[in-house]
Design an enzyme around this catalytic site. Structure first.
Site, PDB file in Angstrom:
ATOM      1  N   ARG A   1      58.665  77.739   4.649  1.00 35.18           N
ATOM      2  CA  ARG A   1      58.353  76.316   4.781  1.00 35.18           C
ATOM      3  C   ARG A   1      56.995  76.177   5.436  1.00 35.18           C
ATOM      4  NH1 ARG A   1      63.889  74.065   7.572  1.00 35.18           N
ATOM      5  NH2 ARG A   1      63.271  75.212   9.422  1.00 35.18           N
TER       6      ARG A   1
ATOM      7  N   ASP B   1      68.362  67.952  16.736  1.00 41.03           N
ATOM      8  CA  ASP B   1      67.578  69.172  16.491  1.00 41.03           C
ATOM      9  C   ASP B   1      67.045  69.202  15.065  1.00 41.03           C
ATOM     10  OD1 ASP B   1      70.529  69.451  16.235  1.00 41.03           O
ATOM     11  OD2 ASP B   1      69.996  71.297  15.205  1.00 41.03           O
TER      12      ASP B   1
HETATM   13  P1  AMP Z   1      71.538  73.525  11.284  1.00 47.44           P
HETATM   14  O1  AMP Z   1      72.887  72.890  11.348  1.00 47.44           O
HETATM   15  O2  AMP Z   1      71.301  74.341  10.053  1.00 47.44           O
HETATM   16  O3  AMP Z   1      70.425  72.583  11.585  1.00 47.44           O
HETATM   17  O4  AMP Z   1      71.521  74.611  12.454  1.00 47.44           O
HETATM   18  C1  AMP Z   1      71.820  74.340  13.780  1.00 47.44           C
HETATM   19  C2  AMP Z   1      71.413  75.519  14.597  1.00 47.44           C
HETATM   20  O5  AMP Z   1      72.062  76.703  14.143  1.00 47.44           O
HETATM   21  C3  AMP Z   1      69.933  75.836  14.559  1.00 47.44           C
HETATM   22  O6  AMP Z   1      69.589  76.320  15.820  1.00 47.44           O
HETATM   23  C4  AMP Z   1      69.848  76.924  13.520  1.00 47.44           C
HETATM   24  O7  AMP Z   1      68.713  77.716  13.679  1.00 47.44           O
HETATM   25  C5  AMP Z   1      71.134  77.691  13.777  1.00 47.44           C
HETATM   26  N1  AMP Z   1      71.622  78.392  12.584  1.00 47.44           N
HETATM   27  C6  AMP Z   1      72.111  77.852  11.458  1.00 47.44           C
HETATM   28  N2  AMP Z   1      72.448  78.806  10.576  1.00 47.44           N
HETATM   29  C7  AMP Z   1      72.170  79.997  11.159  1.00 47.44           C
HETATM   30  C8  AMP Z   1      72.294  81.364  10.769  1.00 47.44           C
HETATM   31  N3  AMP Z   1      72.780  81.735   9.594  1.00 47.44           N
HETATM   32  N4  AMP Z   1      71.878  82.300  11.655  1.00 47.44           N
HETATM   33  C9  AMP Z   1      71.396  81.966  12.854  1.00 47.44           C
HETATM   34  N5  AMP Z   1      71.269  80.707  13.277  1.00 47.44           N
HETATM   35  C10 AMP Z   1      71.643  79.725  12.452  1.00 47.44           C
HETATM   36 MG    MG Z   2      68.631  72.635  11.930  1.00 46.73          MG
END
Ligand code: AMP
Ligand code: MG
Length: 542
Positions: free
Chosen positions: A201, A277
């Site tokens: 990105r 976030d």
């Molecule tokens: P999201 O719901 O995708 O915005 O993610 C929320 C948090 O979880 C953020 O800090 C992401 O970086 C982390 N996160 C989501 N998926 C993963 C993954 N597969 N491995 C590590 N961190 C993750």
């Molecule tokens: Mg996120």
């Protein structure tokens, strides 16, 4: 001036975030709480077999990259994280956030790694960020990886949104890692191995509301002020740097955020996970997860299975959630401002700003020169009720509405249709109905009555049909990345055929144009896709 295109090795890096803000002193890549720092240095995990699936030439141009550079082996290696270019200095950011309304503590770039900041020949700054390139100190219990299906969705939607004129982070590339990643897509105890993928990105800044929130939550107020000053100086060049400028900065964030939401409402986009976030400080759409596009106009719709019970992040809730998130940002920066009144005032004004923007947007969608509250508020309200009453495709209805020609005669019942047994409906309307044979006479009466009022209102503007149509067609897209279209590209890609990805990327390049031979991409969702996973509901598993 078109810049001369350059190659990967010639990209110029100027890594401001890491040079101006404090780094986590711990060097090991272990999961932990990171205090008194804005980021941790971390390198991407090496992968087995980097392979390019797709790149966006428009995004590449932002980095002055020529297309051949994107087709090279080096490109695939760099953008899966297997090779670093001179000048790159990879790091993951520390942030927290409210998830579904509750404070979740430290989150951070759990699977995103920033490679560095490119300054292009126009002196624009673009941060390169890999999503899915391995664990970071912020990965908590997860693996830091991403799978092909969700990466295709992020890649295509980022670029589709850009071409729709919606503020968004961009997607440079989509690559396969050659690794398998385990995911339990339906959270039902049946994990499957899926192809691992990485999206690169790019954005001028990936800073989120949560970057400020985590510092406030930890009462690291000196660092909070440092990050605020850094952000204002780097990302808000028009805001002067002084104690009083925080207020103006916050107002600016409110406006940018609301502008983004108005665009979402205009094109029928539902983000699906508007946690703090996932809110960009620049008002860019960020973190394409279980997002979706409105098909039939259902304001309460959410694509996210995790949100099925609460509908917190439904289409219609997006403005108020954005405001709630801005309120959390205000709370976070309050310790630096010292007094809440200007922030509260800015939030109150953000509501007014949104409503004005929404009125203007609706007027544009309807082809009016400007929004006249007395006539246009009831016209808009009644239309939305009509669209909601029976399954009517949001995109097709508005796109088709520009065909209504009132220039040379009064709107007769014949032109715009009437009750069954009378005349036929205008084709643009029938095209938008999901079940035309279920439309009741009462509904047709109501719609016809609305069309008459609408036509009368249009006539007042005294704009030629051609001009009005042209203006409306620049606001109401013909092509959007319908959920089932992305899913078809995913199904084919999982069988090794990437051509649908390339084709969709190309269709979404000109979403407002009539693209001859590609009408099938502008059709309403077929019945088979109504309840198919990936087409109507999406899980967060990605
Ligand atoms: P999201 O719901 O995708 O915005 O993610 C929320 C948090 O979880 C953020 O800090 C992401 O970086 C982390 N996160 C989501 N998926 C993963 C993954 N597969 N491995 C590590 N961190 C993750
Ligand atoms: Mg996120």
């Amino acid at each position: 001036m078109t810049p001369t295109r350059t190659t990967l090795e010639k990209m110029k890096f100027d890594n401001q975030f890491v040079s101006k803000l404090p780094c986590d002193p711990e060097a090991a890549n272990t999961r932990r709480q990171v205090r008194r720092a804005c980021y941790s240095r971390v390198t991407p995990t090496l992968v087995k077999a980097p392979r390019l699936v797709a790149f966006s030439r428009e995004a590449a141009h932002l980095l002055d990259l020529e297309e051949n550079a994107c087709k090279s082996d080096l490109f695939a290696r760099v953008f899966t994280g297997n090779q670093l270019l001179k000048g790159m200095d990879p790091f993951a950011m520390c942030y927290g956030g409210h998830q579904f309304g509750s404070w979740a503590g430290q989150l951070g770039d759990g699977r995103a790694i920033n490679l560095g900041e490119v300054v292009n020949q126009n002196n624009e700054r673009w941060i390169l960020q890999l999503k899915g390139a391995g664990p970071t100190p912020y990965s908590r219990t997860a693996d830091g990886l991403a799978v092909l299906r969700s990466s295709i969705r992020e890649f295509l939607c980022s670029e589709a949104m850009f071409h729709l004129n919606v503020p968004t982070t961009r997607a440079l590339s989509l690559t396969l890692t050659g690794e398998q990643v385990e995911r339990d897509m339906f959270y039902d105890g049946n994990p499957k191995l899926e192809p691992g993928a990485v999206v690169c990105r790019i954005a001028p800044s990936f800073t989120r509301f949560g970057n400020f929130q985590i510092l406030a939550a930890r009462q690291e107020n000196t660092l909070l002020k440092l990050l605020m000053d850094y952000t204002i100086k780097t990302d808000f060049p028009l805001v002067p740097l002084s104690q009083t400028s925080y207020e103006g900065w916050f107002r600016n964030i409110c406006e940018k955020t609301m502008d983004m939401i108005i665009h979402w409402m205009r094109v029928g986009f539902v983000h699906g996970v508007m946690n703090t976030d996932n809110m960009s400080i620049l008002g860019l759409t960020i973190d394409y997860g279980p997002y979706g596009w409105l098909e039939d106009y259902t304001p309460d719709w959410t694509p996210n299975t995790t949100d099925a019970a609460g509908h917190r992040y439904s289409f219609k809730n997006q403005p108020q959630i954005a405001l709630w998130n801005l309120g959390q940002l205000a709370n976070a920066i309050l310790p630096v401002l010292g007094h809440p009144e200007p922030l509260q005032q800015a939030l109150d004004d953000a509501i007014k700003y949104f409503h004005q923007g929404q009125d203007t947007m609706m007027a544009q969608k309807l082809g009016f020169k400007c929004f006249e509250p007395t006539t246009d508020r009831p016209i808009t309200a009644e239309l939305l009720k009509i669209l909601e009453a029976v399954e009517t495709d949001y995109t097709l209805f508005f796109r088709g509405l520009s065909d209504l020609d009132i220039s040379d005669e009064d709107i007769s019942q014949e032109r715009i249709g009437n009750v069954p047994g009378g005349n036929k409906l205008a084709p643009f309307i029938t095209k938008a109905f999901y079940a035309p044979d279920q439309i009741s006479p009462a509904h047709l009466n109501r719609l016809t009555a609305w069309l008459r009022v609408y036509a009368k209102r249009l006539a007042q503007d005294r704009v030629s049909h051609q001009k009005k149509k042209q203006q409306m067609d620049q606001i109401n897209p013909k092509y959007v990345l319908r959920n089932y279209l992305a899913q078809t590209a995913i199904d084919q890609a999982e069988k090794g055929d990437f051509s649908k990805i390339w084709e969709l990327l190309d269709v979404m390049r000109t979403p407002y144009a009539e693209q001859r031979g590609r009408e099938r991409f502008a059709e309403k969702r077929p019945e088979w896709a109504r309840h198919k996973p990936g087409c109507s509901m999406l899980s967060c598993s990605s």
